[in-house]
Design an enzyme around this catalytic site. Structure first.
Site, PDB file in Angstrom:
ATOM      1  N   ASP A   5      -1.286   6.261  -3.737  1.00 22.15           N
ATOM      2  CA  ASP A   5      -0.452   5.364  -2.963  1.00 22.15           C
ATOM      3  C   ASP A   5      -0.088   4.167  -3.847  1.00 22.15           C
ATOM      4  OD1 ASP A   5      -2.801   3.786  -2.909  1.00 22.15           O
ATOM      5  OD2 ASP A   5      -2.654   3.377  -0.771  1.00 22.15           O
ATOM      6  N   SER A  10       0.844  -1.189   0.000  1.00 20.51           N
ATOM      7  CA  SER A  10       0.000   0.000   0.000  1.00 20.51           C
ATOM      8  C   SER A  10       0.880   1.239   0.000  1.00 20.51           C
ATOM      9  CB  SER A  10      -0.975  -0.025   1.172  1.00 20.51           C
ATOM     10  OG  SER A  10      -1.828   1.095   1.121  1.00 20.51           O
ATOM     11  N   ASP A  41      -5.353   2.523  -4.101  1.00 24.45           N
ATOM     12  CA  ASP A  41      -6.678   2.533  -3.483  1.00 24.45           C
ATOM     13  C   ASP A  41      -6.913   3.803  -2.682  1.00 24.45           C
ATOM     14  OD1 ASP A  41      -5.111   2.028  -1.236  1.00 24.45           O
ATOM     15  OD2 ASP A  41      -6.203   0.235  -0.622  1.00 24.45           O
ATOM     16  N   ASP A  80      -0.824   0.907  -4.129  1.00 25.54           N
ATOM     17  CA  ASP A  80      -1.804   0.022  -4.761  1.00 25.54           C
ATOM     18  C   ASP A  80      -3.004   0.783  -5.315  1.00 25.54           C
ATOM     19  OD1 ASP A  80      -3.004   0.558  -2.298  1.00 25.54           O
ATOM     20  OD2 ASP A  80      -2.949  -1.511  -1.610  1.00 25.54           O
TER      21      ASP A  80
END
Length: 174
Positions: A159, A18, A163, A161
């Site tokens: 970020d 992440s 999300d 990933d």
């Protein structure tokens, strides 16, 4: 992950750091239909298996895999949130930090009336340009500078990933 799980009605697992440094990878898990994995739905069993060590999988040599690309369906889903024909032109800078935003953001913006300048769009989990933690001021500097240098309307800081995304205005302020 969660879109693909819902779209394909399949369980999912994603290895991701992440917004953390790459050495802190973890696993996001979900059941089919993007349902959460919790203590009552498998998490305790996973914890017990991890503590015991994962045994060899019987029959693994006869397993099959199937590949499918969820990105076009994800793009259509995101576009369904708005009337894309009513969108006005915008100049956008997107700092994807060498994370998944480098794959997803260009696909989502393709065909829309936006001029998009992608910073660090090459996928590279070592994050060679800066960590993929957009809330840290030092990780916003390249994006802020590009916004000011190009007169962009808005900046997006993703970020690793993709999300989470942070917005930076036309003055370079979060």
């Amino acid at each position: 992950l969660f879109f693909a799980s819902g779209h394909f009605d399949a369980p999912g697992a994603q290895l991701t750091a992440s917004h953390n440094p790459a050495q802190y990878n973890g696993i996001k898990l979900c059941l089919a239909g993007a349902k959460p994995v919790g203590e009552d739905s498998g998490l305790l069993e996973i914890k017990a298996m991890a503590a015991a060590g994962v045994p060899a999988v019987v029959g693994a040599e006869s397993a099959t895999t199937t590949e499918d690309d969820a990105l076009p369906a994800f793009v259509a889903h995101v576009h369904s949130f708005v009337d894309t024909a009513s969108l006005k032109p915008l100049k956008i800078v997107a700092d994807t930090a060498n994370g998944m935003g480098g794959l997803v953001a260009p696909a989502v913006f393709d065909g829309l009336p936006f001029e998009v300048d992608v910073l660090f769009g090459e996928l590279d989990g070592t994050f060679p340009n800066h960590p993929a933690d957009p809330i840290q001021p030092e990780n916003q500097r390249d994006l802020q500078a590009r916004i000011l240098a190009t007169g962009a309307d808005v900046g997006l800081a993703f970020d690793g990933d993709a999300d989470r995304v942070f917005l930076v205005d036309d003055r370079g302020e979060l």
